[in-house]
Design an enzyme around this catalytic site. Structure first.
Site, PDB file in Angstrom:
ATOM      1  N   LYS A 126       0.855  -1.185   0.000  1.00 14.48           N
ATOM      2  CA  LYS A 126       0.000   0.000   0.000  1.00 14.48           C
ATOM      3  C   LYS A 126       0.886   1.228   0.000  1.00 14.48           C
ATOM      4  O   LYS A 126       2.051   1.153   0.411  1.00 14.48           O
ATOM      5  CB  LYS A 126      -0.888  -0.001   1.246  1.00 14.48           C
ATOM      6  CG  LYS A 126      -2.124   0.866   1.128  1.00 14.48           C
ATOM      7  CD  LYS A 126      -3.280   0.175   0.442  1.00 14.48           C
ATOM      8  CE  LYS A 126      -4.419   1.159   0.198  1.00 14.48           C
ATOM      9  NZ  LYS A 126      -5.630   0.473  -0.268  1.00 14.48           N
ATOM     10  N   ASP A 166      -7.112   4.555  -4.380  1.00 15.62           N
ATOM     11  CA  ASP A 166      -7.751   4.441  -3.056  1.00 15.62           C
ATOM     12  C   ASP A 166      -8.320   5.841  -2.790  1.00 15.62           C
ATOM     13  O   ASP A 166      -8.541   6.590  -3.752  1.00 15.62           O
ATOM     14  CB  ASP A 166      -6.704   4.020  -1.992  1.00 15.62           C
ATOM     15  CG  ASP A 166      -7.337   3.647  -0.643  1.00 15.62           C
ATOM     16  OD1 ASP A 166      -7.745   2.503  -0.478  1.00 15.62           O
ATOM     17  OD2 ASP A 166      -7.437   4.512   0.246  1.00 15.62           O
TER      18      ASP A 166
HETATM   19  P1  NDP Z   1     -12.854   8.189  -2.623  1.00 17.46           P
HETATM   20  O1  NDP Z   1     -11.773   9.175  -2.436  1.00 17.46           O
HETATM   21  O2  NDP Z   1     -13.437   7.987  -3.963  1.00 17.46           O
HETATM   22  O3  NDP Z   1     -14.042   8.520  -1.620  1.00 17.46           O
HETATM   23  C1  NDP Z   1     -13.857   8.589  -0.241  1.00 17.46           C
HETATM   24  C2  NDP Z   1     -15.154   9.003   0.407  1.00 17.46           C
HETATM   25  O4  NDP Z   1     -14.999   8.883   1.820  1.00 17.46           O
HETATM   26  C3  NDP Z   1     -15.501  10.468   0.145  1.00 17.46           C
HETATM   27  O5  NDP Z   1     -16.887  10.622   0.180  1.00 17.46           O
HETATM   28  C4  NDP Z   1     -14.846  11.173   1.331  1.00 17.46           C
HETATM   29  O6  NDP Z   1     -15.425  12.424   1.668  1.00 17.46           O
HETATM   30  C5  NDP Z   1     -15.116  10.166   2.428  1.00 17.46           C
HETATM   31  N1  NDP Z   1     -14.110  10.325   3.468  1.00 17.46           N
HETATM   32  C6  NDP Z   1     -12.767  10.292   3.311  1.00 17.46           C
HETATM   33  N2  NDP Z   1     -12.153  10.525   4.472  1.00 17.46           N
HETATM   34  C7  NDP Z   1     -13.138  10.692   5.379  1.00 17.46           C
HETATM   35  C8  NDP Z   1     -13.144  10.973   6.765  1.00 17.46           C
HETATM   36  N3  NDP Z   1     -11.986  11.123   7.443  1.00 17.46           N
HETATM   37  N4  NDP Z   1     -14.342  11.059   7.379  1.00 17.46           N
HETATM   38  C9  NDP Z   1     -15.495  10.910   6.695  1.00 17.46           C
HETATM   39  N5  NDP Z   1     -15.547  10.659   5.364  1.00 17.46           N
HETATM   40  C10 NDP Z   1     -14.387  10.563   4.733  1.00 17.46           C
HETATM   41  O7  NDP Z   1     -12.273   6.803  -2.030  1.00 17.46           O
HETATM   42  P2  NDP Z   1     -12.773   5.315  -2.302  1.00 17.46           P
HETATM   43  O8  NDP Z   1     -14.252   5.313  -2.478  1.00 17.46           O
HETATM   44  O9  NDP Z   1     -11.912   4.732  -3.327  1.00 17.46           O
HETATM   45  O10 NDP Z   1     -12.385   4.610  -0.919  1.00 17.46           O
HETATM   46  C11 NDP Z   1     -13.278   4.528   0.195  1.00 17.46           C
HETATM   47  C12 NDP Z   1     -12.848   3.430   1.124  1.00 17.46           C
HETATM   48  O11 NDP Z   1     -12.842   2.173   0.428  1.00 17.46           O
HETATM   49  C13 NDP Z   1     -11.455   3.561   1.738  1.00 17.46           C
HETATM   50  O12 NDP Z   1     -11.456   3.032   3.047  1.00 17.46           O
HETATM   51  C14 NDP Z   1     -10.608   2.669   0.845  1.00 17.46           C
HETATM   52  O13 NDP Z   1      -9.439   2.212   1.506  1.00 17.46           O
HETATM   53  C15 NDP Z   1     -11.587   1.543   0.596  1.00 17.46           C
HETATM   54  N6  NDP Z   1     -11.298   0.713  -0.568  1.00 17.46           N
HETATM   55  C16 NDP Z   1     -11.233   1.264  -1.807  1.00 17.46           C
HETATM   56  C17 NDP Z   1     -10.992   0.471  -2.903  1.00 17.46           C
HETATM   57  C18 NDP Z   1     -11.062   1.011  -4.290  1.00 17.46           C
HETATM   58  O14 NDP Z   1     -11.059   0.185  -5.210  1.00 17.46           O
HETATM   59  N7  NDP Z   1     -11.132   2.305  -4.502  1.00 17.46           N
HETATM   60  C19 NDP Z   1     -10.686  -0.961  -2.752  1.00 17.46           C
HETATM   61  C20 NDP Z   1     -10.880  -1.473  -1.419  1.00 17.46           C
HETATM   62  C21 NDP Z   1     -11.142  -0.635  -0.379  1.00 17.46           C
HETATM   63  P3  NDP Z   1     -14.660  13.797   1.241  1.00 17.46           P
HETATM   64  O15 NDP Z   1     -14.833  13.887  -0.235  1.00 17.46           O
HETATM   65  O16 NDP Z   1     -15.376  14.869   2.013  1.00 17.46           O
HETATM   66  O17 NDP Z   1     -13.227  13.620   1.663  1.00 17.46           O
END
Ligand code: NDP
Length: 445
Positions: A126, A166
């Site tokens: 990662k 991510d």
């Molecule tokens: P994105 O950046 O596309 O979206 C993240 C979302 O989570 C946004 O809505 C963001 O809000 C919100 N967010 C981020 N940080 C916080 C916080 N501290 N408190 C509250 N909300 C928060 O990321 P992904 O959708 O790709 O990833 C989301 C999760 O899924 C993560 O945990 C990631 O590790 C996991 N994941 C992702 C994969 C992938 O293929 N993308 C694979 C496996 C797991 P804002 O815009 O306001 O920051």
């Protein structure tokens, strides 16, 4: 906890001071492993636990770049190459101001078990940076990505280490990163990074895979109790890549998804979240989720609060780590919660997980439920290696098969170890044994 595990855990805590999330991830896995060590004492003799917790390589580097006003900015870049017993290191890059070594190591550690569960030939790693792409222009994001890759390129490769997206790293960032890799190396090495655009080496379904996979896992888990998504009231946290596609798949299965969120607050739309509007707000306008209500009369926004205030039968945390705590869990359980499936990594605190399990709520940990993303990345690598591109239907069918197998393996392992329905135990043990056996076979390396 068994004495050997306790001892190994104490060593991890002492050797990695201040890395709270990493400690949490290791503790959660170790709590499941007692019965495995009873059956397999040779894992202890070969110090598999200690080796698993020590990344094979950790890279930390300076990322200098120039912002639109001409000021020089400095960020910190990370890549933790955790374990390559099963294949090249594989895992995403996170760009978020909260990123530090402890976050990258927790994510890398989880990734090792997750990738093992997929049954694909991929190890775990990662990376990321404390860079915040929010509010930055395209030019700034491009210059940052180019600088980040100017250091990272020497550590990665299609047979070595294969990053992906991510939090904060989507299609735009992957494009800039791959472009710079291609330029520096003078190679069109598609398999070096996944999550690419479909016209330049990406795989159909990769964008959707994590969210879709989470819902497919949850669907199979619900079926063990004779339940389905049809008519189910669902709440999703986040509004990024994983959240949007979890909403899409849940809706396709007949669920009524009423709320989603971002880091600033949440929206409730009792008519059902309108994905066209959400996409317009997030992907086109790049605005906070609060802007959703400007397009949807009847929907409302609540600032500075967690989405778990909204009653749900199924909760899908798809935002970030430790975003659903014991109080949230208690409230949801009192309001009739039936199941939780994690699209995000480690979004539920340990106390909340214990509460959910005690209350008999179906609970799918992220390392199993969100493994569809990395599994489809491995399918993207397969297509790159054969210079092929598969149809959406074929790739989605592969994803569905993989999620069904991961679900069943977790469930069967939990049965085998005498705790039916405990997906945490099942995922940790099934993920661990495959990596541990490979490490034993490869000797002390
Ligand atoms: P994105 O950046 O596309 O979206 C993240 C979302 O989570 C946004 O809505 C963001 O809000 C919100 N967010 C981020 N940080 C916080 C916080 N501290 N408190 C509250 N909300 C928060 O990321 P992904 O959708 O790709 O990833 C989301 C999760 O899924 C993560 O945990 C990631 O590790 C996991 N994941 C992702 C994969 C992938 O293929 N993308 C694979 C496996 C797991 P804002 O815009 O306001 O920051």
């Amino acid at each position: 906890m068994k004495l050997q595990l306790q001892h190994a855990l104490e060593q991890v805590l002492a050797r990695n001071p201040g890395e709270r999330e990493f400690h949490q991830a290791v503790t959660e896995v170790f709590e499941s492993l007692g019965p495995v060590l009873d059956r397999n004492p040779h894992y202890v003799d070969a110090a598999v636990l200690e080796r698993l917790c020590e990344p094979e390589r950790q890279i930390i580097f300076r990322v200098p770049w120039v912002d639109d006003t001409g000021h020089v900015r400095i960020n910190r870049g990370f890549r933790v190459e955790f374990n390559s017993a099963l294949g090249p290191y594989k895992g995403g890059l996170r760009f978020h101001p909260s990123v530090y070594l402890g976050i990258v190591k927790f994510l890398g550690f989880e990734q090792v078990f997750k990738n093992s569960l997929t049954d694909m030939p991929i190890g775990g790693g990662k990376g990321g940076s404390d860079f915040d792409p929010r509010g930055r222009s395209n030019g700034e994001v491009m210059r940052f990505c180019q600088s980040f890759m100017t250091e990272l390129y020497r550590h990665i490769g299609e047979h070595t280490d294969v990053p992906a997206g991510d939090i904060g790293v989507g299609g735009r960032e992957i494009g800039y990163l791959f472009g710079q890799y291609k330029r520096i190396t003078n190679r069109y090495e598609s398999g070096v990074i996944t999550g690419k655009g479909v016209t330049w080496g990406g795989s159909l379904v990769r964008t959707e895979a994590t969210g879709y996979g989470t819902v497919l896992f949850a669907e199979r888990m619900l079926a063990t109790r004779g339940l389905s998504f049809d008519g189910m009231r669902v709440v999703v946290s986040g509004s990024g890549n994983v959240a949007i596609h979890a909403i899409e798949k849940a809706q396709a299965l007949g669920a009524h998804v009423v709320a989603c969120s971002d880091s600033r607050g949440y929206v409730v739309d009792e008519k059902g979240i309108d994905l066209d509007v959400l996409r317009q707000v997030r992907d086109v306008e790049r605005k906070p989720v609060s802007a959703y209500v400007d397009h949807r009369p009847g929907a409302h926004y609540v600032a500075d609060a967690r989405v778990w205030q909204v009653d749900a039968q199924v909760a899908l945390p798809c935002a970030t780590q430790n975003e659903l705590d014991e109080r949230d869990a208690k409230r949801l359980v009192d309001a009739g919660l039936l199941a939780v499936a994690e699209g995000a990594n480690m979004p539920t605190t340990p106390e909340a997980v214990a509460l959910l399990q005690d209350a008999g709520v179906l609970y799918a940990p992220g390392k199993a439920a969100n493994a569809g993303g990395v599994a489809t990345s491995a399918l993207e690598m397969q297509q790159n290696a054969t210079r092929d591109s598969w149809s959406f239907e074929h790739t989605e069918e592969r994803l569905a098969g993989i999620m069904a197998r991961i679900h069943d393996r977790c469930a069967e392992t939990a049965d085998e170890y005498g705790d039916p329905g405990n997906y945490v135990l099942g995922a940790n043990i099934a993920g661990f044994t495959k990596v541990a056996d490979a490490m034993l076979a490869l000797g002390v390396v």
